[in-house]
Design a protein around this motif. Structure first.
Motif, mmCIF file in Angstrom:
data_model
loop_
_atom_site.group_PDB
_atom_site.id
_atom_site.type_symbol
_atom_site.label_atom_id
_atom_site.label_comp_id
_atom_site.label_asym_id
_atom_site.label_seq_id
_atom_site.Cartn_x
_atom_site.Cartn_y
_atom_site.Cartn_z
ATOM 1 N N VAL A 1 2.957 -0.453 3.797
ATOM 2 C CA VAL A 1 2.604 -1.767 4.355
ATOM 3 C C VAL A 1 2.486 -2.785 3.216
ATOM 4 O O VAL A 1 1.751 -2.565 2.258
ATOM 5 C CB VAL A 1 1.265 -1.715 5.131
ATOM 6 C CG1 VAL A 1 0.819 -3.105 5.544
ATOM 7 C CG2 VAL A 1 1.399 -0.811 6.341
ATOM 8 N N ARG B 1 -9.964 -8.284 -2.615
ATOM 9 C CA ARG B 1 -10.191 -6.994 -3.298
ATOM 10 C C ARG B 1 -9.465 -6.916 -4.641
ATOM 11 O O ARG B 1 -9.891 -6.202 -5.549
ATOM 12 C CB ARG B 1 -9.765 -5.824 -2.401
ATOM 13 C CG ARG B 1 -10.705 -5.600 -1.225
ATOM 14 C CD ARG B 1 -10.647 -4.168 -0.718
ATOM 15 N NE ARG B 1 -9.339 -3.814 -0.198
ATOM 16 C CZ ARG B 1 -9.012 -3.810 1.099
ATOM 17 N NH1 ARG B 1 -9.901 -4.130 2.010
ATOM 18 N NH2 ARG B 1 -7.810 -3.465 1.486
ATOM 19 N N ASN C 1 1.199 3.522 1.984
ATOM 20 C CA ASN C 1 1.837 3.833 3.271
ATOM 21 C C ASN C 1 3.024 2.921 3.573
ATOM 22 O O ASN C 1 3.603 2.975 4.649
ATOM 23 C CB ASN C 1 0.808 3.742 4.413
ATOM 24 C CG ASN C 1 0.248 2.337 4.592
ATOM 25 O OD1 ASN C 1 0.600 1.418 3.852
ATOM 26 N ND2 ASN C 1 -0.605 2.167 5.571
ATOM 27 N N GLU D 1 -8.482 -3.118 -5.625
ATOM 28 C CA GLU D 1 -7.065 -2.785 -5.486
ATOM 29 C C GLU D 1 -6.322 -3.339 -6.696
ATOM 30 O O GLU D 1 -6.776 -4.301 -7.312
ATOM 31 C CB GLU D 1 -6.472 -3.428 -4.223
ATOM 32 C CG GLU D 1 -7.045 -2.931 -2.915
ATOM 33 C CD GLU D 1 -6.677 -1.471 -2.616
ATOM 34 O OE1 GLU D 1 -5.768 -0.932 -3.284
ATOM 35 O OE2 GLU D 1 -7.316 -0.900 -1.717
ATOM 36 N N PRO E 1 -5.150 -15.208 10.120
ATOM 37 C CA PRO E 1 -5.260 -14.212 11.191
ATOM 38 C C PRO E 1 -5.632 -12.823 10.657
ATOM 39 O O PRO E 1 -5.440 -12.548 9.468
ATOM 40 C CB PRO E 1 -3.843 -14.167 11.784
ATOM 41 C CG PRO E 1 -3.097 -15.314 11.198
ATOM 42 C CD PRO E 1 -3.804 -15.755 9.970
ATOM 43 N N SER E 2 -6.139 -11.969 11.501
ATOM 44 C CA SER E 2 -6.420 -10.582 11.110
ATOM 45 C C SER E 2 -5.137 -9.922 10.637
ATOM 46 O O SER E 2 -4.075 -10.112 11.229
ATOM 47 C CB SER E 2 -6.964 -9.792 12.302
ATOM 48 O OG SER E 2 -8.271 -10.190 12.554
ATOM 49 N N GLY E 3 -5.266 -9.160 9.574
ATOM 50 C CA GLY E 3 -4.096 -8.454 9.053
ATOM 51 C C GLY E 3 -3.222 -9.314 8.155
ATOM 52 O O GLY E 3 -2.190 -8.861 7.667
ATOM 53 N N ALA E 4 -3.635 -10.566 7.908
ATOM 54 C CA ALA E 4 -2.808 -11.491 7.113
ATOM 55 C C ALA E 4 -2.805 -11.151 5.624
ATOM 56 O O ALA E 4 -1.901 -11.534 4.891
ATOM 57 C CB ALA E 4 -3.289 -12.919 7.315
ATOM 58 N N GLY E 5 -3.872 -10.450 5.181
ATOM 59 C CA GLY E 5 -3.943 -10.101 3.752
ATOM 60 C C GLY E 5 -5.176 -10.658 3.043
ATOM 61 O O GLY E 5 -5.289 -10.549 1.822
ATOM 62 N N LYS E 6 -6.122 -11.209 3.798
ATOM 63 C CA LYS E 6 -7.302 -11.838 3.175
ATOM 64 C C LYS E 6 -8.134 -10.838 2.370
ATOM 65 O O LYS E 6 -8.535 -11.113 1.237
ATOM 66 C CB LYS E 6 -8.204 -12.490 4.253
ATOM 67 C CG LYS E 6 -7.504 -13.538 5.087
ATOM 68 C CD LYS E 6 -8.429 -14.154 6.121
ATOM 69 C CE LYS E 6 -8.971 -13.170 7.160
ATOM 70 N NZ LYS E 6 -7.924 -12.578 8.030
ATOM 71 N N SER E 7 -8.427 -9.687 2.982
ATOM 72 C CA SER E 7 -9.248 -8.691 2.266
ATOM 73 C C SER E 7 -8.520 -8.176 1.039
ATOM 74 O O SER E 7 -9.134 -8.002 -0.021
ATOM 75 C CB SER E 7 -9.584 -7.504 3.162
ATOM 76 O OG SER E 7 -10.375 -7.927 4.215
ATOM 77 N N THR E 8 -7.246 -7.933 1.180
ATOM 78 C CA THR E 8 -6.469 -7.460 0.030
ATOM 79 C C THR E 8 -6.544 -8.487 -1.095
ATOM 80 O O THR E 8 -6.778 -8.153 -2.263
ATOM 81 C CB THR E 8 -5.001 -7.211 0.443
ATOM 82 O OG1 THR E 8 -4.989 -6.306 1.546
ATOM 83 C CG2 THR E 8 -4.183 -6.653 -0.706
ATOM 84 N N ALA F 1 0.960 -6.051 2.088
ATOM 85 C CA ALA F 1 -0.148 -6.936 2.482
ATOM 86 C C ALA F 1 -0.029 -8.300 1.825
ATOM 87 O O ALA F 1 -0.424 -9.307 2.406
ATOM 88 C CB ALA F 1 -1.481 -6.289 2.117
ATOM 89 N N TYR G 1 0.840 -1.201 0.000
ATOM 90 C CA TYR G 1 0.000 0.000 0.000
ATOM 91 C C TYR G 1 0.875 1.250 0.000
ATOM 92 O O TYR G 1 2.051 1.188 0.362
ATOM 93 C CB TYR G 1 -0.927 -0.018 1.220
ATOM 94 C CG TYR G 1 -2.080 -0.996 1.057
ATOM 95 C CD1 TYR G 1 -3.141 -0.702 0.207
ATOM 96 C CD2 TYR G 1 -2.092 -2.215 1.732
ATOM 97 C CE1 TYR G 1 -4.189 -1.598 0.033
ATOM 98 C CE2 TYR G 1 -3.139 -3.119 1.570
ATOM 99 C CZ TYR G 1 -4.188 -2.798 0.715
ATOM 100 O OH TYR G 1 -5.216 -3.680 0.541
#
Ligand code: ADP
Length: 228
Positions: free
Chosen positions: A15, A46, A13, A52, A36-43, A17, A11
């Motif tokens: 990060v 998307r 910023n 994205e 886990p949360s923050g692992a990159g699933k939504s990215t 993902a 991203y």
């Protein structure tokens, strides 16, 4: 139908993902995306509808190369993909009927076709009797069924669901899952990111686990693999 080759996403910023994803999903599959949360699933999900763009690598969906897709071709891609979110994202002032019809009106269907199609999908999610209600008058499970109806009204080849049961109680979650199963049984590919160990472990399907931006596990008839 979905192919990712050496896909990276960093991203603006800074990060990172996704850190080199290789995945192939065939038409008609049902796939859970866990991790886990923050692992990159939504990215990861998307990228499939060009919400994205990858920083590096190739994303192919329905033979379209999304890394190279022109802005003006994005609507054509999105018409082939339905998306369902954890928080439903219905338009609060529109009725159930209008929320769903809206998705068809923007592609200039005739009024008669719109009516038929909206009533068909409302039947499919078992909400024909609530067509005139507004979202606030419905339970969470009913709202999610409306959002699923809206997502499938254009007969998409791919349905992406990002934690569709995240805000729902277990019983309501099972209703949603049975609807998603029916949609999948009719040939639509379903990709569902979830934290529900219960659902993944009971409805054995392909499981892709993402950890630290990488595919940590990819199993047919897999399980959730983490503590609840
Ligand atoms: P998950 O869905 O598994 O929780 P995400 O794909 O949402 O993971 O996030 C992966 C990483 O990318 C996290 O560190 C998150 O903070 C970061 N991230 C997600 N979206 C953005 C964004 N739009 N801008 C900057 N960082 C983001």
């Amino acid at each position: 139908m979905i192919e990712m080759q050496s896909v990276y996403k960093t991203y603006p910023n800074g990060v990172t993902a996704l850190n080199g994803i290789d995945v192939h999903i065939a038409q008609g599959e049902f796939v859970y995306v866990v991790g886990p949360s923050g692992a990159g699933k939504s990215t990861f999900t998307r990228l499939m509808f060009r919400e994205e763009k990858p920083t590096k690598g190739t994303v192919l969906v329905n033979d379209m190369n999304l890394s190279k897709l022109k802005e003006r071709k994005i609507p054509k891609l999105r018409r082939q993909i339905g998306v369902v979110y954890q928080d439903f994202r219905l338009l609060p002032r529109l009725s159930v009927y209008e929320n769903i019809a809206f998705a068809l009106e923007v592609i200039e269907e005739s009024p008669k076709n719109i009516r038929k199609r909206v009533m068909d999908v409302l039947d499919q999610v078992r909400l024909k009797n609530k067509a005139r209600f507004i979202p606030d008058e419905l339970s969470g499970g009913e709202q999610q069924r409306v959002s699923i109806a809206r997502a499938i009204v254009n007969h998409p080849k791919l349905l992406i669901a990002d934690e569709p049961t995240g805000n729902l109680d277990p019983e309501t979650s099972w209703e949603i899952m049975s609807i998603l199963e029916e949609i999948n049984a009719s040939g639509t590919t379903v990709v569902m990111a979830t934290h529900s160990k219960d659902i993944v472990d009971k409805m054995r399907k392909r499981v892709i686990a993402i950890e630290d931006g990488l595919v940590a596990r990819d199993e047919h008839r897999g399980d959730y693999g983490y503590e609840a």
